[in-house]
Design a protein around this motif. Structure first.
Motif, PDB file in Angstrom:
ATOM      1  N   SER A  12      -2.981 -64.601  15.188  1.00  0.00           N
ATOM      2  CA  SER A  12      -2.757 -65.401  16.401  1.00  0.00           C
ATOM      3  C   SER A  12      -2.919 -66.878  16.084  1.00  0.00           C
ATOM      4  O   SER A  12      -4.021 -67.339  15.757  1.00  0.00           O
ATOM      5  CB  SER A  12      -3.757 -64.989  17.489  1.00  0.00           C
ATOM      6  N   GLN A  43      -4.976 -56.449  23.966  1.00  0.00           N
ATOM      7  CA  GLN A  43      -5.137 -57.535  24.942  1.00  0.00           C
ATOM      8  C   GLN A  43      -4.725 -57.121  26.348  1.00  0.00           C
ATOM      9  O   GLN A  43      -5.006 -57.832  27.320  1.00  0.00           O
ATOM     10  CB  GLN A  43      -4.349 -58.779  24.490  1.00  0.00           C
ATOM     11  N   GLN A  56      -4.036 -62.684  26.986  1.00  0.00           N
ATOM     12  CA  GLN A  56      -3.688 -63.442  25.781  1.00  0.00           C
ATOM     13  C   GLN A  56      -4.957 -63.834  25.038  1.00  0.00           C
ATOM     14  O   GLN A  56      -6.037 -63.950  25.617  1.00  0.00           O
ATOM     15  CB  GLN A  56      -2.913 -64.709  26.144  1.00  0.00           C
ATOM     16  N   LEU A  57      -4.771 -64.083  23.767  1.00  0.00           N
ATOM     17  CA  LEU A  57      -5.822 -64.659  22.936  1.00  0.00           C
ATOM     18  C   LEU A  57      -5.573 -66.159  22.818  1.00  0.00           C
ATOM     19  O   LEU A  57      -4.412 -66.585  22.878  1.00  0.00           O
ATOM     20  CB  LEU A  57      -5.797 -64.027  21.535  1.00  0.00           C
ATOM     21  N   PRO A  58      -6.579 -66.934  22.608  1.00  0.00           N
ATOM     22  CA  PRO A  58      -7.981 -66.563  22.461  1.00  0.00           C
ATOM     23  C   PRO A  58      -8.740 -66.614  23.788  1.00  0.00           C
ATOM     24  O   PRO A  58      -8.255 -67.183  24.766  1.00  0.00           O
ATOM     25  CB  PRO A  58      -8.513 -67.659  21.537  1.00  0.00           C
ATOM     26  N   GLN A  73      -7.197 -70.426  27.030  1.00  0.00           N
ATOM     27  CA  GLN A  73      -6.243 -71.478  26.665  1.00  0.00           C
ATOM     28  C   GLN A  73      -6.821 -72.313  25.513  1.00  0.00           C
ATOM     29  O   GLN A  73      -7.785 -73.064  25.678  1.00  0.00           O
ATOM     30  CB  GLN A  73      -5.877 -72.369  27.857  1.00  0.00           C
ATOM     31  N   SER A  74      -6.187 -72.173  24.366  1.00  0.00           N
ATOM     32  CA  SER A  74      -6.755 -72.746  23.148  1.00  0.00           C
ATOM     33  C   SER A  74      -6.981 -74.256  23.239  1.00  0.00           C
ATOM     34  O   SER A  74      -8.008 -74.757  22.767  1.00  0.00           O
ATOM     35  CB  SER A  74      -5.855 -72.418  21.961  1.00  0.00           C
ATOM     36  N   THR A 111       3.045 -73.241  23.215  1.00  0.00           N
ATOM     37  CA  THR A 111       1.993 -72.934  24.181  1.00  0.00           C
ATOM     38  C   THR A 111       1.944 -71.462  24.510  1.00  0.00           C
ATOM     39  O   THR A 111       0.973 -70.981  25.035  1.00  0.00           O
ATOM     40  CB  THR A 111       2.188 -73.720  25.482  1.00  0.00           C
ATOM     41  N   ILE A 113       2.972 -67.643  22.779  1.00  0.00           N
ATOM     42  CA  ILE A 113       3.482 -66.985  21.589  1.00  0.00           C
ATOM     43  C   ILE A 113       3.434 -65.480  21.817  1.00  0.00           C
ATOM     44  O   ILE A 113       2.349 -64.912  21.971  1.00  0.00           O
ATOM     45  CB  ILE A 113       2.621 -67.349  20.362  1.00  0.00           C
ATOM     46  N   SER A 115       3.317 -61.514  21.187  1.00  0.00           N
ATOM     47  CA  SER A 115       2.623 -60.806  20.120  1.00  0.00           C
ATOM     48  C   SER A 115       3.581 -60.384  19.018  1.00  0.00           C
ATOM     49  O   SER A 115       3.171 -60.175  17.884  1.00  0.00           O
ATOM     50  CB  SER A 115       1.891 -59.597  20.679  1.00  0.00           C
TER      51      SER A 115
HETATM   52  N1  LIG Z   1      -1.161 -71.196  25.780  1.00  0.00           N
HETATM   53  C1  LIG Z   1      -1.980 -70.162  25.202  1.00  0.00           C
HETATM   54  C2  LIG Z   1      -1.086 -69.251  24.387  1.00  0.00           C
HETATM   55  C3  LIG Z   1      -1.842 -68.014  23.989  1.00  0.00           C
HETATM   56  C4  LIG Z   1      -0.923 -67.022  23.305  1.00  0.00           C
HETATM   57  O1  LIG Z   1       0.302 -67.064  23.441  1.00  0.00           O
HETATM   58  N2  LIG Z   1      -1.560 -66.108  22.559  1.00  0.00           N
HETATM   59  C5  LIG Z   1      -0.800 -65.048  21.917  1.00  0.00           C
HETATM   60  C6  LIG Z   1      -1.256 -64.863  20.485  1.00  0.00           C
HETATM   61  S1  LIG Z   1      -0.936 -66.322  19.495  1.00  0.00           S
HETATM   62  C7  LIG Z   1      -1.079 -63.757  22.646  1.00  0.00           C
HETATM   63  O2  LIG Z   1      -2.215 -63.479  22.951  1.00  0.00           O
HETATM   64  N3  LIG Z   1      -0.050 -62.956  22.924  1.00  0.00           N
HETATM   65  C8  LIG Z   1      -0.274 -61.696  23.572  1.00  0.00           C
HETATM   66  C9  LIG Z   1       0.992 -61.023  24.019  1.00  0.00           C
HETATM   67  O3  LIG Z   1       2.068 -61.576  23.787  1.00  0.00           O
HETATM   68  O4  LIG Z   1       0.880 -59.946  24.590  1.00  0.00           O
HETATM   69  C10 LIG Z   1      -3.093 -70.762  24.347  1.00  0.00           C
HETATM   70  O5  LIG Z   1      -2.838 -71.821  23.744  1.00  0.00           O
HETATM   71  O6  LIG Z   1      -4.194 -70.199  24.310  1.00  0.00           O
END
Ligand SMILES: N[C@@H](CCC(=O)N[C@@H](CS)C(=O)NCC(=O)O)C(=O)O
Length: 123
Positions: A12, A43, A56-58, A73-74, A111, A113, A115
């Protein structure tokens, strides 16, 4: 000193962003792995959605003198870390007056992504 737990996944990039900030600041956080691909994505399980309804992570869990806090939100997490541990800074100053600062968006400006970009379905 606050106790920190980071819900993370090694592929991630958003979680990686927070791990970079923690390392730069010399902070230790318990690493809680959440596998984005296994079993349809951990998740999306109720236990994790109770922590982060966005699925979502993190997520950063903070236990400090004021209680138990869940941060998502990172970039917001990096901003929080900068406020509590200003040195070395991870945010650049804004031109306008006031305390708000803007985190550098490393390692990726994305912002959101999915999985599917964080790993192969075979892993
Ligand atoms: N804007 C969020 C984006 C978080 C995000 O997209 N995380 C991805 C991993 S890099 C995720 O958890 N995806 C889970 C999914 O698509 O189900 C942040 O910056 O924390």
């Amino acid at each position: 000193m606050a106790s920190l737990a980071l819900y993370t996944y090694f592929r991630s990039s958003a979680a990686y962003r927070v791990r970079i900030a923690l390392n730069l600041k010399g902070l230790t956080a318990e690493q809680v792995p959440v596998h984005l691909l296994r079993d349809g994505g951990e998740q999306l399980k109720p236990d994790y959605l109770a922590l982060n309804p966005q699925g979502q992570l993190p997520t950063l869990a903070v236990d400090d003198a004021t209680g138990h806090h869940l941060l998502t939100q990172s970039l917001a997490i990096v901003e929080y870390l900068d406020e509590v541990h200003p040195t070395p800074p991870c945010c650049r100053p804004t031109p306008s007056p006031g305390p708000r600062r803007v985190p550098w968006p490393w390692p990726s400006p994305a912002t959101s992504i999915p999985s599917t970009t964080c790993g192969s379905r075979n892993t």
